[in-house]
Motif scaffolding. Structure first.
Motif, PDB file in Angstrom:
ATOM      1  N   VAL A  79      -4.053 -16.485   1.948  1.00 22.46           N
ATOM      2  CA  VAL A  79      -3.683 -15.470   2.941  1.00 22.46           C
ATOM      3  C   VAL A  79      -2.817 -14.156   1.972  1.00 22.46           C
ATOM      4  CG1 VAL A  79      -1.625 -15.854   2.849  1.00 22.46           C
ATOM      5  CG2 VAL A  79      -2.409 -14.630   4.500  1.00 22.46           C
ATOM      6  N   ALA A  80      -3.356 -12.692   2.742  1.00 29.97           N
ATOM      7  CA  ALA A  80      -2.793 -11.754   1.364  1.00 29.97           C
ATOM      8  C   ALA A  80      -1.229 -10.642   2.383  1.00 29.97           C
ATOM      9  CB  ALA A  80      -3.813 -11.079   1.618  1.00 29.97           C
ATOM     10  N   VAL A  81      -0.605 -11.304   2.327  1.00 27.23           N
ATOM     11  CA  VAL A  81       0.296 -10.482   3.201  1.00 27.23           C
ATOM     12  C   VAL A  81       0.716  -9.179   2.653  1.00 27.23           C
ATOM     13  CG1 VAL A  81       2.918 -10.243   3.892  1.00 27.23           C
ATOM     14  CG2 VAL A  81       2.163 -12.739   3.793  1.00 27.23           C
ATOM     15  N   VAL A  82       0.346  -8.310   3.519  1.00 31.31           N
ATOM     16  CA  VAL A  82      -0.231  -6.944   2.836  1.00 31.31           C
ATOM     17  C   VAL A  82       1.585  -5.881   3.983  1.00 31.31           C
ATOM     18  CG1 VAL A  82      -1.201  -4.648   3.370  1.00 31.31           C
ATOM     19  CG2 VAL A  82      -2.268  -7.198   3.160  1.00 31.31           C
ATOM     20  N   VAL A  83       2.216  -5.030   3.309  1.00 28.30           N
ATOM     21  CA  VAL A  83       3.380  -3.881   3.793  1.00 28.30           C
ATOM     22  C   VAL A  83       2.660  -3.034   3.751  1.00 28.30           C
ATOM     23  CG1 VAL A  83       4.538  -6.099   3.841  1.00 28.30           C
ATOM     24  CG2 VAL A  83       5.046  -4.397   1.499  1.00 28.30           C
ATOM     25  N   GLY A  84       3.020  -1.777   3.470  1.00 27.76           N
ATOM     26  CA  GLY A  84       3.024  -0.405   3.769  1.00 27.76           C
ATOM     27  C   GLY A  84       4.252   0.704   3.514  1.00 27.76           C
ATOM     28  N   GLN A  96       0.764  -1.320   0.332  1.00 28.80           N
ATOM     29  CA  GLN A  96      -0.406   0.035  -0.121  1.00 28.80           C
ATOM     30  C   GLN A  96       1.047   1.133   0.074  1.00 28.80           C
ATOM     31  OE1 GLN A  96      -2.265   1.173   3.437  1.00 28.80           O
ATOM     32  NE2 GLN A  96      -4.141   1.993   2.131  1.00 28.80           N
ATOM     33  N   GLY A  97       0.342   2.131  -1.309  1.00 31.27           N
ATOM     34  CA  GLY A  97       1.007   3.395  -1.483  1.00 31.27           C
ATOM     35  C   GLY A  97       2.797   3.349  -1.167  1.00 31.27           C
ATOM     36  N   HIS A 134       5.438   5.287   6.093  1.00 28.51           N
ATOM     37  CA  HIS A 134       4.132   5.497   7.282  1.00 28.51           C
ATOM     38  C   HIS A 134       3.668   3.974   7.616  1.00 28.51           C
ATOM     39  CE1 HIS A 134       4.604  10.107   7.883  1.00 28.51           C
ATOM     40  NE2 HIS A 134       4.651  10.126   6.858  1.00 28.51           N
ATOM     41  N   GLY A 135       3.801   3.581   6.795  1.00 24.70           N
ATOM     42  CA  GLY A 135       3.029   1.807   7.124  1.00 24.70           C
ATOM     43  C   GLY A 135       2.028   1.538   6.284  1.00 24.70           C
TER      44      GLY A 135
END
Length: 283
Positions: free
Chosen positions: A229-234, A140-141, A238-239
């Motif tokens: 599963v979906a591994v999500v990192v930011g 994300q972002g 700011h994450g």
């Protein structure tokens, strides 16, 4: 018929290549640049058909046994691209160095169709249904093309089903993403969407989120990552945002034993993804 030869760095055809370094140029033409024989070879292996291949034999690998082997691989890429219908254009050294975007250019630069980075394209390929327990990676972002590219290399190596960029700052066709991914942007299915669209898509397919954040006591090794599963990192600074945190099935952290409170986002993604691989492959 002999290949077209361009020696002048001011040739108008080269200006169109410079335009593809900009996102607007890539989106308007739905093409991007791939430079380097390794990246091009992988793209060809994945079914990519270059529109044009720019070649500078002067920049092919120097002599010696190893150099001759590399030259053979470079020439093989040229032959394969030509067979697929690509226009091959020879450039003089100055002309090639003007359009090359990487240091240590090896004399190969292609214009190729951009990947279709939509969630609809993932659905058309049945990404979420290819296995009973797909492993996905969501960023994300994330701002830096190098980090997106590094995550793609991890995804390719780990057998990740797809990588989704939620609210990305850059695009998958960015030449620096292609370079940092070593061409795996063509081997790993990718998509870009808003965060809301991404969360809705994962929800429709019944794929829970495991989100990395320092604001939790739960270690990433203490969560079952062996199923869907979906591994999500930011984002680097700011994450992930509150919307993603609220959607998470689990919030996990990576132990930090030094003074820094976080890892590079690509490193964090690799650690958690490979924990999922470990759990899936253990006896």
């Amino acid at each position: 018929m002999s290949d077209l030869l361009i020696t002048s760095p001011a040739n108008p055809r080269l200006k169109s290549l410079a335009a593809l370094r900009r996102r607007r140029g890539r989106e308007e033409t739905r093409t991007t640049l791939v430079e380097g024989h390794e990246e091009l070879a992988l793209a060809l292996d994945c079914g990519i058909r270059p529109a044009t291949l720019f070649v500078c034999p002067e920049l092919f690998s120097p002599g010696g046994p190893a150099g001759l082997q590399v030259i053979g691989l470079q020439e093989d890429v040229v032959t394969r691209a030509r067979t697929l219908g690509a226009e091959v254009v020879r450039l003089g050294r100055q002309a090639f160095e003007k359009v090359a975007y990487r240091e240590g250019a090896d004399g190969l630069l292609a214009v190729v169709p951009a990947v279709d980075p939509t969630l609809l394209a993932l659905d058309a390929r049945g990404i979420a249904e290819l296995s009973a327990r797909p492993l996905l990676l969501v960023s994300q972002g994330v701002e830096k093309p190098g980090n997106l590219g590094a995550m793609l290399r991890t995804a390719d190596a780990a057998g990740v089903a797809a990588v989704v960029a939620a609210d990305p700052v850059t695009d998958w066709g960015n030449p620096n993403v292609v370079r940092a991914s070593k061409g795996t942007v063509f081997s790993v299915p990718v998509a870009s969407a808003t965060t809301s669209e991404t969360l809705a898509w994962l929800g429709r397919h019944g794929i829970p989120l495991v989100v990395t954040t320092p604001e939790t006591d739960l270690l990433y090794t203490d969560v079952d990552l062996s199923g869907r599963v979906a591994v999500v990192v930011g984002a680097e600074k700011h994450g992930v945002d509150q919307q993603v945190l609220e959607a998470a099935a689990y919030r996990v952290r990576i132990p930090m034993l030094g003074r820094a409170n976080s890892l590079n986002v690509a490193a964090s993604a690799a650690i958690v993804v490979y924990e999922a691989v470990r759990q899936r492959t253990r006896a």
